[in-house]
Enzyme design. Structure first.
Site, PDB file in Angstrom:
ATOM      1  N   CYS A 178       9.155 -12.700 -47.995  1.00 15.93           N
ATOM      2  CA  CYS A 178       9.004 -12.047 -49.531  1.00 15.93           C
ATOM      3  C   CYS A 178       7.934 -12.793 -50.185  1.00 15.93           C
ATOM      4  O   CYS A 178       6.962 -11.839 -51.117  1.00 15.93           O
ATOM      5  CB  CYS A 178      10.134 -12.430 -50.131  1.00 15.93           C
ATOM      6  SG  CYS A 178      11.589 -12.066 -49.526  1.00 15.93           S
TER       7      CYS A 178
HETATM    8  C1  BEZ Z   1      11.925 -14.026 -45.681  1.00 12.37           C
HETATM    9  O1  BEZ Z   1      11.361 -13.231 -46.728  1.00 12.37           O
HETATM   10  O2  BEZ Z   1      11.165 -14.591 -45.236  1.00 12.37           O
HETATM   11  C2  BEZ Z   1      13.421 -13.900 -45.156  1.00 12.37           C
HETATM   12  C3  BEZ Z   1      14.238 -13.666 -46.116  1.00 12.37           C
HETATM   13  C4  BEZ Z   1      15.587 -13.719 -45.723  1.00 12.37           C
HETATM   14  C5  BEZ Z   1      15.845 -13.638 -44.235  1.00 12.37           C
HETATM   15  C6  BEZ Z   1      14.755 -14.028 -43.428  1.00 12.37           C
HETATM   16  C7  BEZ Z   1      13.397 -13.903 -43.656  1.00 12.37           C
END
Ligand code: BEZ
Length: 211
Positions: A45
């Site tokens: 994200c």
């Molecule tokens: C991420 O944004 O890296 C992420 C968020 C939730 C689960 C796995 C990855």
């Protein structure tokens, strides 16, 4: 019932990192892209939000407002923004909705319980100036989105609203288009003065009409 293409985009009021947003009023006469993030302080994200800030000028050019949503509160987003700006070397320039009450996530069906009970998947909703949902994409948390593809979809939606064309596989702005099958050759003559190639009666290829 999941939101479907052609439906009115649900309206809402929610706090954001840029103040309260009443969604439909905030969109005004613009297109909108609403995209969800599973959680604050997560690596994928962080890269996505930074990338969108970097290419925000491309959304502006297309008259598109972008807004992110994550199920954490605004004060958490504000702390996260410092990390995004530091690691992605970009200033955040669009709002992130706080959604700890899941108002927006539930309205838009962004939580898929078989993937995760509490976090959103990576949803994208494309909304036109009449507030209709025109396209959607959904990825799991583990797969970061391709925001160049999101721009490409907007280009296709805006072009095909204006001209009686559809865009073929892997089309990019400036490339040949397909004349919609419902248009007769007779009607096509005036609409496509550059002409077309007929590969099959239903498959007529023409240069992009506005280039
Ligand atoms: C991420 O944004 O890296 C992420 C968020 C939730 C689960 C796995 C990855």
């Amino acid at each position: 019932m999941a939101i479907q293409i052609g439906e009115q985009a649900p309206d809402f009021s929610q706090e954001s990192t840029q103040g309260s947003i009443k969604f439909h009023d905030w969109l005004g006469g613009s297109w909108g892209v609403l995209f969800s993030h599973p959680k604050d302080f997560t690596p994928v994200c962080t890269t996505e939000l930074g990338y969108v800030a970097r290419i925000k000028g491309e959304f502006d050019k297309r008259n598109v407002k972008v807004v992110a949503v994550s199920v954490d509160p605004v004060d958490s987003h504000n702390k996260w923004i410092a990390d995004i700006e530091d690691t992605q070397k970009i200033k955040m320039n669009y709002p992130i909705l706080g959604d700890s009450d899941r108002k927006v996530s539930d309205l838009y069906g962004m939580i898929h319980p078989k993937a995760n009970d509490t976090l959103t998947v990576r949803s994208v909703f494309f909304i036109d100036p009449t507030k209709k949902v025109r396209a959607m994409i959904t990825y799991p948390a583990s797969t970061g989105r391709n925001f160049d593809e999101i721009l490409r979809v907007i280009d296709s939606l805006q072009l095909t609203d204006q001209y009686k064309v559809a865009t073929p596989a892997n089309w990019k702005d400036g490339e040949d288009c397909i004349i919609v099958p419902a248009l007769s050759d007779e009607d096509a003559k005036s609409r496509f003065p550059k002409g077309w190639k007929t590969l099959r009666p239903y498959l007529r290829v023409t240069p992009q009409p506005n280039k």
